[in-house]
Design an enzyme around this catalytic site. Structure first.
Site, PDB file in Angstrom:
ATOM      1  N   HIS A   5      -0.727   5.246   3.787  1.00 22.88           N
ATOM      2  CA  HIS A   5      -0.479   6.267   4.800  1.00 22.88           C
ATOM      3  C   HIS A   5       0.315   7.450   4.244  1.00 22.88           C
ATOM      4  O   HIS A   5       1.279   7.889   4.868  1.00 22.88           O
ATOM      5  CB  HIS A   5       0.290   5.663   5.984  1.00 22.88           C
ATOM      6  CG  HIS A   5      -0.450   4.614   6.736  1.00 22.88           C
ATOM      7  ND1 HIS A   5       0.176   3.747   7.623  1.00 22.88           N
ATOM      8  CD2 HIS A   5      -1.759   4.280   6.740  1.00 22.88           C
ATOM      9  CE1 HIS A   5      -0.719   2.931   8.136  1.00 22.88           C
ATOM     10  NE2 HIS A   5      -1.901   3.227   7.623  1.00 22.88           N
TER      11      HIS A   5
ATOM     12  N   ASN B  44       0.150   3.344  12.819  1.00 24.68           N
ATOM     13  CA  ASN B  44      -0.890   3.742  11.873  1.00 24.68           C
ATOM     14  C   ASN B  44      -1.397   5.130  12.248  1.00 24.68           C
ATOM     15  O   ASN B  44      -1.753   5.376  13.396  1.00 24.68           O
ATOM     16  CB  ASN B  44      -2.024   2.729  11.905  1.00 24.68           C
ATOM     17  CG  ASN B  44      -1.563   1.321  11.561  1.00 24.68           C
ATOM     18  OD1 ASN B  44      -0.633   0.819  12.164  1.00 24.68           O
ATOM     19  ND2 ASN B  44      -2.216   0.683  10.618  1.00 24.68           N
TER      20      ASN B  44
END
Length: 523
Positions: free
Chosen positions: A452, A496
């Site tokens: 990420h 997320n």
């Protein structure tokens, strides 16, 4: 089908918009901007198509894409307090990381967007951004009942019982503070197929005559037009030949948190002294380019199970847990994925055995306070940049403490029925590792990433010297360029971030086209 190779006269390289990067955000922009039949849109994607390729389209195959021909495979510099051996996978395929990841799909929490507004990003408040959820074309649904593995169900039951947190049926139904359950995924349960940005946005419109998709084509330098606007991009195809693509309106950089700042720096936009040392002519001194490198670090604790598990699962890490250690805060500050496979790539390196059958939990730092930076190693566009995430270096020790607490919580859940009935033994770090110091040493050395990266071209207020773009996503000090990908995040969302990227791209399409937003106000 849209054109996928350069051909024809010189005018074939003229477009209204050139989108650099056919990933999560780039697919959204291509679909939205090409809705106007008079608007010529070109997408530049470094990898191949995902159309008809089951290796990409079947969600459960995601783990086999890591380190494959569909992965740029960036490495890190040495991490003195973390794991220096992490391969930072960045997708090399149409759809970008939405064609490469687990497609876990969370709306950003309102407080995450409040953080952006507090950093000077007007117009990115929860009411504005979350209204775009109704425009999303990806099929976001909770994990289907048929894909709910029995051991994952027992994990959810054990976590709720051990920790007193609620079982959440749909994490996107409303904002949550903590809870356990099966995640929502962007997928079609029938056939276990991705609903990635490419599948949902681009595949249905590839036959538009005003849309060109140039595959296996890599952008390596931005160039000015006759008026000095940075609306040209030099690209290199699979044959090694260079072509200059021209955007009559704007260049839209959607190459991600690694390759967007990399392209800017190769084009002379970034920290001036760093660029001069590499012999790159400085076009704009923007010291924030490559800074503020963010991630969601996580560790792992592994158990052996008594034999193989039932085979059903959406993608083998589709249940999890969010927990508040600081109950005075509205958002969770500890997160877990529950893997129905033993993820041992890092524990094996330290000499731990690899169980034939097993599971693991991955304590994750939702809002890590350690921030890093990236920079160019040379002026050669083919050389990978240096990535220094500076894992576990925040002076307060918040990130390290989160991992230690997470390992302890994981053991508490594992000791609770019905999950405990599946488990034979703790393989890594093993029950003898109990002190905070030993748990920290283990937890940091086996730490990994959930892929990420964000923040390296952050947006911000006009008086923020490190902001790379303004709240309209326009590159500061340079006309003709906007940035639309996770690099513009000023702070990392708790969850997320893929859906946050989709929302940013949907809003960016309105900002770029001047259309009325979903709230009814002209942008």
């Amino acid at each position: 089908m849209a054109s996928t190779t350069p051909n024809g006269a010189e005018s074939a390289y003229d477009y209204d918009y050139v989108i650099v990067g056919g990933g999560t955000a780039g697919c959204v922009l291509a679909a939205r901007l090409s809705e106007d039949p008079d608007c010529r849109v070109c997408v530049v994607e470094g990898g191949p198509s995902d159309v008809g390729d089951d290796r990409i389209l079947r969600l459960r195959n995601w783990i086999n894409l890591l380190g494959s021909e569909f992965d740029y495979g960036y490495t890190t510099v040495e991490q003195p307090r973390g794991n220096s051996h992490i391969l930072h996978s960045r997708a090399r395929v149409l759809g970008g990381c939405s064609s490469h990841n687990t497609l876990i799909s969370f709306l950003p929490l309102p407080e995450d967007l409040d953080d952006w507004v507090a950093r000077g990003c007007d117009g990115w408040d929860p009411a504005t951004v979350l209204a775009y959820r109704d425009r999303l074309r990806t099929n976001i649904v909770p994990v289907a009942e048929a894909d709910r593995n029995p051991i994952a169900k027992d994990f959810v039951t054990a976590a709720a019982g051990a920790l007193g947190v609620p079982v959440i049926e749909d994490f996107n139904a409303q904002p949550f503070s903590e809870g356990t359950g099966f995640f929502s995924l962007a997928y079609q349960p029938e056939g276990n197929l991705r609903s990635s940005a490419s599948v949902a946005y681009l595949h249905p419109v590839l036959d538009r005559p005003n849309l060109t998709v140039r595959l296996e084509t890599w952008a390596h330098r931005l160039l000015p037009d006759d008026a000095g606007r940075l609306t040209r991009v030099a690209v290199r195809g699979a044959d090694g030949g260079d072509v200059v693509l021209r955007a009559e309106r704007e260049l839209l950089l959607c190459a991600g948190a690694v390759d967007t700042p990399r392209l800017l720096m190769l084009s002379g936009i970034g920290p001036a002294e760093d660029l001069r040392r590499l012999g790159i002519e400085v076009r704009a001194d923007l010291p924030g380019v490559g800074e503020n490198l963010l991630d969601h670090p996580e560790s792992v604790i592994v158990w052996e199970t008594d034999g193989p598990l039932p085979p059903n699962s959406a993608m083998d890490s589709d249940a999890g847990l969010f927990l508040r250690r600081d109950t005075g805060q509205a958002r969770p500050d500890l997160m877990f994925h529950f893997y129905q496979v033993p993820f041992t790539v890092n524990t094996e390196r330290l000499g731990y055995p690899v169980p034939e059958h097993g599971v693991c939990m991955t304590p994750n730092v939702p809002r890590a306070r350690s921030t890093g930076r990236m920079w160019l190693r040379s002026a050669d566009p083919a050389e990978h940049p240096a990535l220094d995430f500076r894992y576990f270096t925040d002076p307060e020790g918040h990130d390290e403490r989160t991992i230690v607490d997470g390992l302890k919580v994981a053991r508490e859940v594992a000791a609770t029925a019905p999950l405990r009935d599946w488990l034979v033994r703790e393989v890594a770090p093993g029950p003898g590792v109990t002190s905070d110091a030993d748990l920290s040493e283990y937890g940091r050395r086996v730490a990994h990433t959930v892929y990420h990266p964000a923040g390296t071209c952050r947006m911000g207020a006009p008086d923020d010297p490190m902001a790379v773009c303004d709240p309209a996503l326009r590159l500061r000090g340079v006309d003709g360029v906007r940035i639309v990908d996770a690099s513009v995040f000023p702070t990392m969302p708790t969850i997320n971030p893929m859906v946050t990227v989709l929302l940013v791209a949907e809003r960016a399409a309105d900002l770029i086209s001047g259309r009325t937003s979903v709230r009814g106000a002209a942008q």
